[in-house]
Design a protein around this motif. Structure first.
Motif, PDB file in Angstrom:
ATOM      1  N   ALA A 135      -1.112 -18.501   7.528  1.00 45.62           N
ATOM      2  CA  ALA A 135      -2.398 -18.315   6.850  1.00 45.62           C
ATOM      3  C   ALA A 135      -2.186 -17.587   5.528  1.00 45.62           C
ATOM      4  N   GLY A 136      -2.717 -18.149   4.449  1.00 49.84           N
ATOM      5  CA  GLY A 136      -2.503 -17.576   3.105  1.00 49.84           C
ATOM      6  C   GLY A 136      -3.475 -16.467   2.795  1.00 49.84           C
ATOM      7  N   LEU A 137      -3.484 -15.436   3.628  1.00 55.81           N
ATOM      8  CA  LEU A 137      -4.489 -14.379   3.523  1.00 55.81           C
ATOM      9  C   LEU A 137      -3.916 -13.055   3.053  1.00 55.81           C
ATOM     10  N   GLY A 138      -2.653 -13.043   2.630  1.00 51.83           N
ATOM     11  CA  GLY A 138      -2.064 -11.784   2.209  1.00 51.83           C
ATOM     12  C   GLY A 138      -0.793 -12.002   1.428  1.00 51.83           C
ATOM     13  N   ASN A 139      -0.222 -10.897   0.958  1.00 55.63           N
ATOM     14  CA  ASN A 139       0.953 -10.947   0.094  1.00 55.63           C
ATOM     15  C   ASN A 139       2.124 -10.198   0.715  1.00 55.63           C
ATOM     16  N   GLY A 140       1.880  -8.973   1.163  1.00 56.10           N
ATOM     17  CA  GLY A 140       2.997  -8.147   1.632  1.00 56.10           C
ATOM     18  C   GLY A 140       2.571  -7.130   2.664  1.00 56.10           C
ATOM     19  N   GLY A 141       3.132  -5.926   2.512  1.00 55.36           N
ATOM     20  CA  GLY A 141       2.961  -4.882   3.516  1.00 55.36           C
ATOM     21  C   GLY A 141       1.517  -4.502   3.788  1.00 55.36           C
ATOM     22  N   LEU A 142       0.673  -4.506   2.754  1.00 57.14           N
ATOM     23  CA  LEU A 142      -0.733  -4.136   2.926  1.00 57.14           C
ATOM     24  C   LEU A 142      -1.414  -5.067   3.925  1.00 57.14           C
ATOM     25  N   GLY A 143      -1.194  -6.375   3.752  1.00 60.59           N
ATOM     26  CA  GLY A 143      -1.832  -7.356   4.622  1.00 60.59           C
ATOM     27  C   GLY A 143      -1.221  -7.416   5.998  1.00 60.59           C
ATOM     28  N   ARG A 144       0.119  -7.223   6.071  1.00 61.35           N
ATOM     29  CA  ARG A 144       0.760  -7.265   7.378  1.00 61.35           C
ATOM     30  C   ARG A 144       0.363  -6.034   8.206  1.00 61.35           C
TER      31      ARG A 144
ATOM     32  N   ILE B  55     -17.699   6.039   5.539  1.00 61.43           N
ATOM     33  CA  ILE B  55     -16.560   5.451   4.815  1.00 61.43           C
ATOM     34  C   ILE B  55     -15.326   6.343   4.930  1.00 61.43           C
ATOM     35  N   ALA B  56     -14.198   5.730   5.306  1.00 59.18           N
ATOM     36  CA  ALA B  56     -12.892   6.402   5.303  1.00 59.18           C
ATOM     37  C   ALA B  56     -11.944   5.569   4.450  1.00 59.18           C
ATOM     38  N   TYR B  57     -11.030   6.232   3.752  1.00 59.28           N
ATOM     39  CA  TYR B  57     -10.194   5.568   2.740  1.00 59.28           C
ATOM     40  C   TYR B  57      -8.721   5.791   3.027  1.00 59.28           C
ATOM     41  N   THR B  58      -7.955   4.688   3.042  1.00 57.92           N
ATOM     42  CA  THR B  58      -6.502   4.770   3.145  1.00 57.92           C
ATOM     43  C   THR B  58      -5.889   4.527   1.781  1.00 57.92           C
ATOM     44  N   ASN B  59      -5.117   5.499   1.306  1.00 61.34           N
ATOM     45  CA  ASN B  59      -4.381   5.346   0.051  1.00 61.34           C
ATOM     46  C   ASN B  59      -2.993   4.797   0.355  1.00 61.34           C
ATOM     47  N   HIS B  60      -2.569   3.786  -0.398  1.00 69.09           N
ATOM     48  CA  HIS B  60      -1.283   3.142  -0.134  1.00 69.09           C
ATOM     49  C   HIS B  60      -0.260   3.332  -1.247  1.00 69.09           C
ATOM     50  N   THR B  61      -0.608   4.056  -2.292  1.00 60.68           N
ATOM     51  CA  THR B  61       0.338   4.104  -3.402  1.00 60.68           C
ATOM     52  C   THR B  61       0.119   5.317  -4.283  1.00 60.68           C
ATOM     53  N   THR B  62       1.208   5.734  -4.925  1.00 61.71           N
ATOM     54  CA  THR B  62       1.096   6.731  -5.990  1.00 61.71           C
ATOM     55  C   THR B  62       1.388   6.091  -7.342  1.00 61.71           C
TER      56      THR B  62
ATOM     57  N   LYS C  24       8.354   6.498  -4.570  1.00 59.66           N
ATOM     58  CA  LYS C  24       7.591   5.318  -4.972  1.00 59.66           C
ATOM     59  C   LYS C  24       7.058   4.498  -3.802  1.00 59.66           C
ATOM     60  N   GLU C  25       7.801   4.439  -2.695  1.00 60.49           N
ATOM     61  CA  GLU C  25       7.370   3.648  -1.544  1.00 60.49           C
ATOM     62  C   GLU C  25       6.515   4.516  -0.644  1.00 60.49           C
ATOM     63  N   ALA C  26       5.250   4.143  -0.485  1.00 58.85           N
ATOM     64  CA  ALA C  26       4.366   4.971   0.320  1.00 58.85           C
ATOM     65  C   ALA C  26       4.881   5.109   1.748  1.00 58.85           C
ATOM     66  N   SER C  27       5.249   4.000   2.355  1.00 59.41           N
ATOM     67  CA  SER C  27       5.729   4.046   3.733  1.00 59.41           C
ATOM     68  C   SER C  27       6.805   3.002   3.959  1.00 59.41           C
ATOM     69  N   GLY C  28       6.427   1.736   3.832  1.00 62.56           N
ATOM     70  CA  GLY C  28       7.294   0.646   4.248  1.00 62.56           C
ATOM     71  C   GLY C  28       7.055   0.348   5.715  1.00 62.56           C
ATOM     72  N   THR C  29       7.118  -0.927   6.073  1.00 67.74           N
ATOM     73  CA  THR C  29       7.061  -1.308   7.493  1.00 67.74           C
ATOM     74  C   THR C  29       8.216  -2.238   7.853  1.00 67.74           C
ATOM     75  N   GLY C  30       8.846  -2.853   6.844  1.00 66.39           N
ATOM     76  CA  GLY C  30      10.043  -3.639   7.124  1.00 66.39           C
ATOM     77  C   GLY C  30      11.132  -2.772   7.730  1.00 66.39           C
ATOM     78  N   ASN C  31      11.206  -1.509   7.290  1.00 63.22           N
ATOM     79  CA  ASN C  31      12.188  -0.580   7.866  1.00 63.22           C
ATOM     80  C   ASN C  31      11.970  -0.414   9.373  1.00 63.22           C
ATOM     81  N   MET C  32      10.714  -0.390   9.793  1.00 68.98           N
ATOM     82  CA  MET C  32      10.390  -0.232  11.215  1.00 68.98           C
ATOM     83  C   MET C  32      10.719  -1.492  12.006  1.00 68.98           C
ATOM     84  N   LYS C  33      10.408  -2.649  11.427  1.00 68.24           N
ATOM     85  CA  LYS C  33      10.653  -3.919  12.129  1.00 68.24           C
ATOM     86  C   LYS C  33      12.140  -4.124  12.373  1.00 68.24           C
ATOM     87  N   MET C  34      12.960  -3.849  11.351  1.00 65.41           N
ATOM     88  CA  MET C  34      14.398  -4.064  11.515  1.00 65.41           C
ATOM     89  C   MET C  34      15.016  -3.002  12.432  1.00 65.41           C
ATOM     90  N   MET C  35      14.536  -1.773  12.317  1.00 66.14           N
ATOM     91  CA  MET C  35      14.986  -0.711  13.234  1.00 66.14           C
ATOM     92  C   MET C  35      14.724  -1.105  14.680  1.00 66.14           C
TER      93      MET C  35
END
Length: 810
Positions: A112-121, A354-361, A650-661
């Protein structure tokens, strides 16, 4: 059908449905036919659970969370839904019995073409965990007809093709035209004073758009819970009497207008380098929040006899990054203009919902919009944003004298720009970062003054991933092996993976882990050969970097290391190094020139390295085009090394690191994002950390002192690589890759590629030494798997539910 369905019953059901729904006998059926029949069987199972879940929430009058996001990168759903329904193993065996390859059947589904990267996943993982943990939580997004783009690599260059993922029927969605709502853009706002002294606002000459919902089921794991992902499609509000229009000169204008409306849900992230593209993005964001909030309020009214004053008792809205920040003024508008609340009462309700998640600096990712654009496109909303800003600035002036000079840096509207992150902070009750270091940087540096104003709002919720998809589904042999030694409880309680620590020195178990990894590597090597024609050594180290292409993620540092190794082997072809396969997957934004140059460089290096007989196949470089969820599912189980090498801070969190771990890869990374927390759990001996710290990076940014040319002048390895770039060694023309060369030496290496080069090389030497000791390597691998349960999105959602959303399990 249910999880208790037998293989023979499923075979019979597939056979019957093939006749009744596809009009075919099985012997004439294609993989595509079988795919649609299986989805029909699963949908039959889901529809009753979906209805029961909705009734249960209504009966319990449950407090519900609504997750607003511009992206939901759900990937292919058939295999995941079969797994969560308890039917995956049965379906696999039934398909095999019928003579079909399950993988080929599941692969008929387009991502499904509903996202780009970590934010959508991340959003997709959160929805999975909400449903699996019995929480009432739903997603709201946009039903884009075209995804980001389909990436092709031609002569080393990224070429973007349309990703029309809806060209075939998408069997998971349900169109709900009965719940469509109208959205208004542009026009004029007229203000009237009523007899009681209150103000009334009326809108004239607005452009109307119909938001039509399409619902996708979000299936909980073996618990019969089905939550909802509602995607909005932009459509013309009516036919506008097309027969009449066709008879006059307005017909073509009507078609143009209809097309412009449909563009709102046409493309994920339209190019915003032009005014029209930027305006379209703003339209998309308002379209999402207005439709969603109208729907939320309508649902509340339908299911509650209490007034909207009690809305915060039953509703919480989480906005995923700044994109849905317009939810704040839109909720204010509806409460004041349509429900006739006073400003203070509407503000109290809004700021408790309303609650807000910040994903970047990253400053370029903190959205701003030209004031004039919002005024023209959303005139009433601009009035509300302006009032929020006035009241906020006045409060700073009156109550926080020490911040008076900083009002331009805190104001929501400043220098003719509307700052969405500031709006999100001021108008919400919770602001969370997504990893411990990220939240610390927000509190202590990037949003320090906001933190001093609203200290109770800020909190951390480290990201997580759904272990059901990223271990149980994508790596079934590893999952089965884990279950054999610690039992199946980890599937519902992923923290129990920690029991694997008992087996980090158990040689028979480690041998089985090694065997599973090798089988995964063989499968990926076959896939690579089938896809690219490149023959890779399945005994080599699979070194993987798969993520969005951005300078701060430093794919450039990775390919510089490859060039360094190649140069070493050219100088000494008999050098004893363990064979390496470097795997890349990444899309660059179409207008991001430097990122596309890095992709080109990776492919140019690959074409040289992979065809040089002198290095005796000790190095292979593979760039797998069109990186998406389905491709990640093939790569991650085979990874040995997980490259997480972003510039620290620069990287707020990353989730690929978790998947591969979670799949037994060892992290090679900087002290950035969730890498820090991974290190804290696994210990320094089970991760490879290198490079500048976040504090050192920020010090260089603010105080200077780093000169890239000094490294070029003193490190002959670096000088050789850059000279090769400058002299056209990797291209047919000398001009190729000059921009990379100049960005490093003449823009002073903004992401510290050269500064971290030497420690990066040293870390790779440690990787080499560790990998040669198979027992040590496998012990490290199992240690990582054991601690990965702490990075399940189930843990993250439990934290959101208890401390932000105040949800109860139903």
């Amino acid at each position: 059908m249910s999880r208790h369905t037998t293989i023979n019953e499923l075979v019979e059901c597939i056979t019957e449905k093939m006749k009744t729904e596809r009009g075919k006998d099985l012997k004439d059926a294609t993989d595509k036919d079988v795919y649609y029949v299986i989805t029909s069987i699963v949908n039959d199972e889901l529809n009753s659970h979906w209805l029961k879940t909705e009734k249960k929430y209504r009966k319990k009058k449950a407090r519900q969370v609504y997750y607003l996001s511009m992206e939901f990168l759900v990937g292919r759903l058939l295999e995941s839904n079969l797994l969560n329904c308890g039917l995956l193993d049965t379906a696999n065996k039934a398909l095999q019995k019928l003579g079909f390859d399950p993988e080929k059947v599941y692969f008929q589904e387009h991502d499904a073409g509903l996202g780009n990267g970590g934010l959508g996943r991340l959003a997709a993982c959160f929805l999975d965990s909400l449903a699996s943990l019995n929480y009432p939580g739903h997603g709201y997004g946009i039903r884009y007809r075209y995804g980001l783009f389909e990436q092709r690599i031609i002569h080393g260059n990224q070429i973007e093709l349309p990703d029309y993922w809806l060209k075939e029927e998408y069997p998971w969605e349900r169109r709900r035209v009965d719940e469509a709502v109208k959205i208004h853009f542009c026009g004029q706002v007229h203000m009237f004073k009523k007899n009681d002294g209150s103000l009334e606002f009326r809108y004239e000459n607005t452009d109307q758009v119909m938001a039509v919902p399409y619902d996708i089921p979000i299936v909980g794991y073996e618990n019969e819970v089905v939550n909802n992902l509602r995607l909005w499609s932009a459509e013309s509000p009516s036919s506008e009497d097309e027969d009449v229009a066709s008879q006059n000169s307005q017909y073509y204008h009507h078609l143009d207008h209809k097309h412009s409306i449909e563009q709102i849900s046409g493309f994920l992230y339209p190019d915003d380098s032009s005014f029209e593209g930027k305006e379209l993005r703003l339209k998309q964001q308002y379209f999402l929040v207005s439709a969603s909030i109208q729907n939320i309020i309508k649902s509340y009214k339908k299911n509650s006899k209490k007034s909207l004053n009690y809305l915060p008792e039953k509703v919480v809205i989480q906005i995923n990054d700044t994109h849905p920040s317009l939810a704040i003024p839109e909720l204010m508008r509806i409460l004041m203009d349509e429900e006739h609340f006073s400003w203070n009462d509407a503000w109290k309700i809004t700021t408790n919902i309303i609650a807000y998640t910040n994903h970047t600096t990253l400053s370029e990712a903190l959205e701003t919009w030209p004031k004039e654009m919002i005024q023209n496109l959303l005139p009433r909303l601009y009035m509300i944003i302006d009032e929020i800003n006035e009241r906020f600035c006045k409060k700073i002036w009156m109550d926080h004298h020490h911040l008076r000079d900083k009002i331009p840096e805190l104001a929501i509207i400043a220098y003719d720009q509307v700052h969405m992150s500031r709006l999100a902070i001021v108008g919400s009750f919770s602001v969370n970062g997504v990893a411990r270091i990220h939240t610390d940087i927000l509190i202590k540096k990037e949003m320090k003054d906001f933190y001093s104003l609203f200290p109770s709002k800020f909190n951390n919720k480290t990201n997580g991933i759904t272990h059901r998809r990223w271990l149980l589904q994508v790596n079934p042999n590893l999952a089965s092996l884990i279950t054999d030694v610690i039992g199946p409880q980890w599937i519902k309680r992923p923290n129990q993976l920690i029991s694997l620590l008992r087996y980090t020195k158990d040689r028979p178990f480690l041998d089985k882990i090694d065997q599973v990894k090798h089988e995964n590597k063989k499968a990926l090597a076959k896939f690579i050969f089938d896809r690219t024609g490149i023959l890779v050594d399945d005994q080599s180290i699979f070194d993987v970097q798969i993520k969005r292409l951005h300078e701060y993620k430093r794919q450039l540092l990775n390919i510089f290391h490859v060039i360094y190794l190649y140069n070493e082997l050219k100088d000494n072809p008999n050098q004893d190094i363990t064979p390496r396969t470097f795997l890349f997957g990444a899309k660059a934004a179409p207008s991001y020139h430097l990122a596309k140059e890095v992709i080109k460089l990776i492919n140019k290096v690959a074409s040289i390295v992979n065809h040089d007989p002198e290095i005796k196949d000790k190095l292979k470089v593979v760039f797998l085009e069109n990186y998406n969820v389905s491709l990640a599912e093939k790569i991650i189980p085979a990874a040995d090394i997980s490259e997480q090498i972003s510039t620290a801070s620069k990287e707020a969190s990353g989730t690929g690191n978790m998947k591969m771990m979670m799949n037994g890869a060892i992290t090679l990374g900087t002290l950035d994002g969730a890498n820090i927390e991974i290190r804290d759990f696994v210990g320094d001996r089970n991760i490879f950390i290198f490079g500048l710290t976040a504090d050192e990076v920020l010090h260089y940014y603010h105080h200077g002192g780093y000169v890239a040319r000094d490294i070029y002048n003193t490190d002959d390895r670096v000088r050789r690589i850059l000279d090769q770039l400058n002299e056209g060694w990797f291209g047919s023309q000398e001009i190729e890759f000059k921009d990379i060369y100049y960005n490093i030496l003449y823009h002073n290496d903004p992401y510290f590629v050269l500064k971290d080069f030497d420690p990066y090389i040293e870390s790779h030497e440690l990787v080499e030494q560790s990998y040669r000791d198979k027992f040590t390597w496998l012990s490290m691998s199992v240690t990582n798997i054991a601690h990965s349960g702490k990075f399940s999105s189930d843990r993250t959602i439990q934290e959101y539910a208890s401390s932000i959303w105040k949800l109860n399990k139903i």
